[in-house]
Motif scaffolding. Structure first.
Motif, PDB file in Angstrom:
ATOM      1  N   ALA A 134      28.242  40.885  34.648  1.00  0.00           N
ATOM      2  CA  ALA A 134      28.841  39.890  35.527  1.00  0.00           C
ATOM      3  C   ALA A 134      30.309  39.686  35.159  1.00  0.00           C
ATOM      4  O   ALA A 134      30.652  39.515  33.998  1.00  0.00           O
ATOM      5  CB  ALA A 134      28.082  38.578  35.426  1.00  0.00           C
ATOM      6  N   PHE A 135      31.169  39.747  36.143  1.00  0.00           N
ATOM      7  CA  PHE A 135      32.576  39.452  35.932  1.00  0.00           C
ATOM      8  C   PHE A 135      33.191  39.083  37.272  1.00  0.00           C
ATOM      9  O   PHE A 135      32.620  39.352  38.328  1.00  0.00           O
ATOM     10  CB  PHE A 135      33.324  40.650  35.320  1.00  0.00           C
ATOM     11  CG  PHE A 135      33.352  41.877  36.193  1.00  0.00           C
ATOM     12  CD1 PHE A 135      34.393  42.095  37.096  1.00  0.00           C
ATOM     13  CD2 PHE A 135      32.340  42.828  36.121  1.00  0.00           C
ATOM     14  CE1 PHE A 135      34.415  43.214  37.911  1.00  0.00           C
ATOM     15  CE2 PHE A 135      32.360  43.953  36.936  1.00  0.00           C
ATOM     16  CZ  PHE A 135      33.402  44.147  37.824  1.00  0.00           C
ATOM     17  N   GLU A 136      34.342  38.468  37.205  1.00  0.00           N
ATOM     18  CA  GLU A 136      35.071  38.117  38.422  1.00  0.00           C
ATOM     19  C   GLU A 136      36.273  39.039  38.540  1.00  0.00           C
ATOM     20  O   GLU A 136      37.081  39.146  37.620  1.00  0.00           O
ATOM     21  CB  GLU A 136      35.525  36.663  38.376  1.00  0.00           C
ATOM     22  CG  GLU A 136      36.184  36.195  39.667  1.00  0.00           C
ATOM     23  CD  GLU A 136      36.469  34.707  39.676  1.00  0.00           C
ATOM     24  OE1 GLU A 136      37.266  34.261  40.526  1.00  0.00           O
ATOM     25  OE2 GLU A 136      35.883  33.995  38.836  1.00  0.00           O
ATOM     26  N   LEU A 137      36.381  39.713  39.685  1.00  0.00           N
ATOM     27  CA  LEU A 137      37.459  40.679  39.875  1.00  0.00           C
ATOM     28  C   LEU A 137      38.740  39.951  40.269  1.00  0.00           C
ATOM     29  O   LEU A 137      38.793  39.312  41.328  1.00  0.00           O
ATOM     30  CB  LEU A 137      37.083  41.702  40.953  1.00  0.00           C
ATOM     31  CG  LEU A 137      38.139  42.768  41.246  1.00  0.00           C
ATOM     32  CD1 LEU A 137      38.331  43.669  40.031  1.00  0.00           C
ATOM     33  CD2 LEU A 137      37.737  43.600  42.465  1.00  0.00           C
ATOM     34  N   PRO A 138      39.785  40.050  39.460  1.00  0.00           N
ATOM     35  CA  PRO A 138      41.063  39.430  39.852  1.00  0.00           C
ATOM     36  C   PRO A 138      41.661  40.136  41.066  1.00  0.00           C
ATOM     37  O   PRO A 138      41.547  41.354  41.215  1.00  0.00           O
ATOM     38  CB  PRO A 138      41.953  39.634  38.611  1.00  0.00           C
ATOM     39  CG  PRO A 138      41.025  40.020  37.499  1.00  0.00           C
ATOM     40  CD  PRO A 138      39.864  40.688  38.139  1.00  0.00           C
ATOM     41  N   ALA A 139      42.297  39.368  41.930  1.00  0.00           N
ATOM     42  CA  ALA A 139      42.901  39.948  43.133  1.00  0.00           C
ATOM     43  C   ALA A 139      43.941  41.008  42.789  1.00  0.00           C
ATOM     44  O   ALA A 139      44.141  41.954  43.546  1.00  0.00           O
ATOM     45  CB  ALA A 139      43.520  38.841  43.986  1.00  0.00           C
ATOM     46  N   HIS A 191      33.157  49.277  41.228  1.00  0.00           N
ATOM     47  CA  HIS A 191      32.360  48.414  42.093  1.00  0.00           C
ATOM     48  C   HIS A 191      32.267  47.016  41.509  1.00  0.00           C
ATOM     49  O   HIS A 191      32.133  46.850  40.288  1.00  0.00           O
ATOM     50  CB  HIS A 191      30.954  48.993  42.273  1.00  0.00           C
ATOM     51  CG  HIS A 191      30.941  50.368  42.872  1.00  0.00           C
ATOM     52  ND1 HIS A 191      30.851  50.576  44.227  1.00  0.00           N
ATOM     53  CD2 HIS A 191      31.032  51.594  42.301  1.00  0.00           C
ATOM     54  CE1 HIS A 191      30.877  51.886  44.462  1.00  0.00           C
ATOM     55  NE2 HIS A 191      30.979  52.517  43.314  1.00  0.00           N
ATOM     56  N   GLU A 192      32.299  46.031  42.387  1.00  0.00           N
ATOM     57  CA  GLU A 192      32.136  44.651  41.949  1.00  0.00           C
ATOM     58  C   GLU A 192      30.712  44.422  41.440  1.00  0.00           C
ATOM     59  O   GLU A 192      29.785  45.165  41.791  1.00  0.00           O
ATOM     60  CB  GLU A 192      32.470  43.703  43.094  1.00  0.00           C
ATOM     61  CG  GLU A 192      33.940  43.767  43.511  1.00  0.00           C
ATOM     62  CD  GLU A 192      34.258  42.814  44.649  1.00  0.00           C
ATOM     63  OE1 GLU A 192      34.295  41.599  44.395  1.00  0.00           O
ATOM     64  OE2 GLU A 192      34.461  43.293  45.771  1.00  0.00           O
ATOM     65  N   PRO A 193      30.504  43.379  40.596  1.00  0.00           N
ATOM     66  CA  PRO A 193      29.207  43.223  39.926  1.00  0.00           C
ATOM     67  C   PRO A 193      28.029  42.994  40.855  1.00  0.00           C
ATOM     68  O   PRO A 193      26.897  43.294  40.503  1.00  0.00           O
ATOM     69  CB  PRO A 193      29.426  42.013  39.006  1.00  0.00           C
ATOM     70  CG  PRO A 193      30.618  41.306  39.553  1.00  0.00           C
ATOM     71  CD  PRO A 193      31.478  42.372  40.151  1.00  0.00           C
ATOM     72  N   ALA A 194      28.269  42.475  42.052  1.00  0.00           N
ATOM     73  CA  ALA A 194      27.172  42.260  42.993  1.00  0.00           C
ATOM     74  C   ALA A 194      27.095  43.364  44.043  1.00  0.00           C
ATOM     75  O   ALA A 194      26.364  43.235  45.018  1.00  0.00           O
ATOM     76  CB  ALA A 194      27.330  40.909  43.685  1.00  0.00           C
ATOM     77  N   ALA A 195      27.838  44.451  43.851  1.00  0.00           N
ATOM     78  CA  ALA A 195      27.890  45.508  44.850  1.00  0.00           C
ATOM     79  C   ALA A 195      26.520  46.134  45.074  1.00  0.00           C
ATOM     80  O   ALA A 195      25.673  46.170  44.170  1.00  0.00           O
ATOM     81  CB  ALA A 195      28.894  46.577  44.433  1.00  0.00           C
ATOM     82  N   GLY A 238      43.649  47.315  33.396  1.00  0.00           N
ATOM     83  CA  GLY A 238      44.262  47.188  34.711  1.00  0.00           C
ATOM     84  C   GLY A 238      43.905  48.262  35.709  1.00  0.00           C
ATOM     85  O   GLY A 238      44.711  48.602  36.579  1.00  0.00           O
ATOM     86  N   TYR A 239      42.679  48.797  35.643  1.00  0.00           N
ATOM     87  CA  TYR A 239      42.243  49.761  36.655  1.00  0.00           C
ATOM     88  C   TYR A 239      42.121  49.052  38.007  1.00  0.00           C
ATOM     89  O   TYR A 239      41.874  47.854  38.067  1.00  0.00           O
ATOM     90  CB  TYR A 239      40.892  50.371  36.270  1.00  0.00           C
ATOM     91  CG  TYR A 239      41.004  51.485  35.247  1.00  0.00           C
ATOM     92  CD1 TYR A 239      40.666  52.789  35.579  1.00  0.00           C
ATOM     93  CD2 TYR A 239      41.446  51.234  33.947  1.00  0.00           C
ATOM     94  CE1 TYR A 239      40.746  53.814  34.652  1.00  0.00           C
ATOM     95  CE2 TYR A 239      41.550  52.247  33.013  1.00  0.00           C
ATOM     96  CZ  TYR A 239      41.200  53.533  33.370  1.00  0.00           C
ATOM     97  OH  TYR A 239      41.305  54.551  32.454  1.00  0.00           O
TER      98      TYR A 239
END
Length: 374
Positions: free
Chosen positions: A5-10, A299-303, A329-330
């Motif tokens: 679980a993580f939050e993807l920064p814009a 991919h985002e964690p909930a993808a 910073g990928y």
């Protein structure tokens, strides 16, 4: 799962193709993770040949992207965008699974029987919810000519809110794309160039095609993939089996290739040529039977592809890879950077590490049934 679980920064969303950032297609970054020793290496996609060995097989998806987004107008003159996903299984070529969007988000205000005006006198009639959901609908398209030719005249590539500017269709095509049919680009293959493919072949790495026509993704709701059309040529199936026979690795370029190959794979990993529709959803419990390594975007964690990524990499290595990608910073999404998951380091070559305890979980086989290593 909590470790993933993580939050993807814009700031880590790729808002434009790498060419607009001053890079070549193959100039995007490449994070290489190996299950054998949990090693992580930072590189560039142009260096992909150095991570593969003679006798390995790279399987690509040669489906080409359709300009699958159309402007539509409701009877109350509300403007929406209609995304065409796939032709409806078992119905005529004018029946499609579609999604309506407004201002970049799913539009939930439609109903069965609603008629939408399309460009050049075309019309879309909403018939029923698709697969019992609320996002996708079955629709009939009444347009001049074939749906595909109509899209060529009036459609544009599907894009989501993180891509601010429209880009022409060639930007959404892979260099080896041959057969139009995907609603969205099979983006793991975007960094390939003709020169890079030549370098792979010169190194002794084999390249083979499959086709899987992708439907629309679900960036907001992260639903599992629906049925999609695929084709695994008999020649590709024979190559997969031969490569496993001599101890090479089968590297899938993208989750679409995984879905196609695994659909035709027997429990022992043997692949057979076939075509049709697949509903397969790969999970860690099922494992991967035919695929040894995976090239994929981030991919985002909930993808919706998370379960497949867990099957390919394992939770611990996948979490470490995500942490490294975030720290360094990928960039995420279709114009972003790439993740390569391998079963063992290429410098070690096919060896006993191929029978490491992690590998049966990847292949979905008991240890005594792994492919022989010469």
């Amino acid at each position: 799962m909590s470790a993933l679980a993580f939050e993807l920064p814009a700031r880590l969303e790729a808002h434009e193709p790498p060419e607009a950032r001053g890079l070549r297609r193959d100039g995007v970054r490449l994070l290489v993770a190996t299950r054998h020793d949990s090693r992580i290496v930072h590189s560039r996609f142009a260096e992909l040949p150095s991570f593969l060995e003679p006798g390995d097989l790279v399987v690509v998806n040669t489906s080409a992207t359709l300009p699958a987004a159309l402007p539509v107008v409701r009877e109350d003159e509300t403007s929406l965008e209609l995304h065409l996903s796939t032709p409806a299984p078992g119905l005529s070529g004018r029946h499609w699974v579609v999604e309506l969007r407004r201002d970049g988000s799913p539009f939930g205000g439609t109903r069965a029987g609603e008629r939408l005006d399309l460009p050049a006198g075309g019309r879309a009639t909403i018939l029923a919810p698709y697969a019992g959901g609320t996002r996708l609908w079955l629709a009939r398209l009444d347009v001049p000519g074939t749906v595909e030719s109509y899209l060529g005249r009036h459609g544009r590539p599907i894009r989501y809110s993180y891509v601010a500017e429209p880009w022409p269709l060639p930007v959404y095509q892979n260099v080896y794309a041959l057969e139009p049919g995907s609603a969205e680009m099979a983006s793991a293959g975007r960094p390939f160039t003709a020169e890079l493919v030549t370098r792979l072949v010169a190194r002794g790495v084999l390249v083979a095609p499959v086709v899987l026509h992708t439907g629309v993704s679900s960036p907001e709701r992260h639903e599992p993939p629906y049925a999609e059309r695929y084709s695994v040529p008999p020649e590709t199936a024979r190559l997969v089996n031969a490569v496993h026979g001599w101890g090479g690795r089968v590297i899938a370029v993208g989750t679409t290739v995984v879905r196609a190959l695994e659909t035709t794979a027997d429990p022992d990993g043997t692949v057979t040529g076939d075509q049709g529709w697949t509903n397969l959803v790969v999970t860690p419990e099922r494992g991967l039977r035919a695929v040894d390594g995976l090239l994929t975007g981030w991919h985002e964690p909930a993808a919706s592809h998370l379960e497949l990524l867990r099957a390919a990499a394992g939770d611990e290595l996948l979490a470490r890879s995500n942490d490294e990608a975030l720290e360094h910073g990928y960039l995420w999404h279709e114009f972003g950077d790439i993740h390569l998951v391998l079963p063992y380091r290429p410098e070690s070559g096919p060896s006993l590490s191929f029978r490491h305890a992690d590998v049966p979980a990847v292949r979905g086989l008991p240890a005594q049934a792994t492919h022989p290593v010469p």
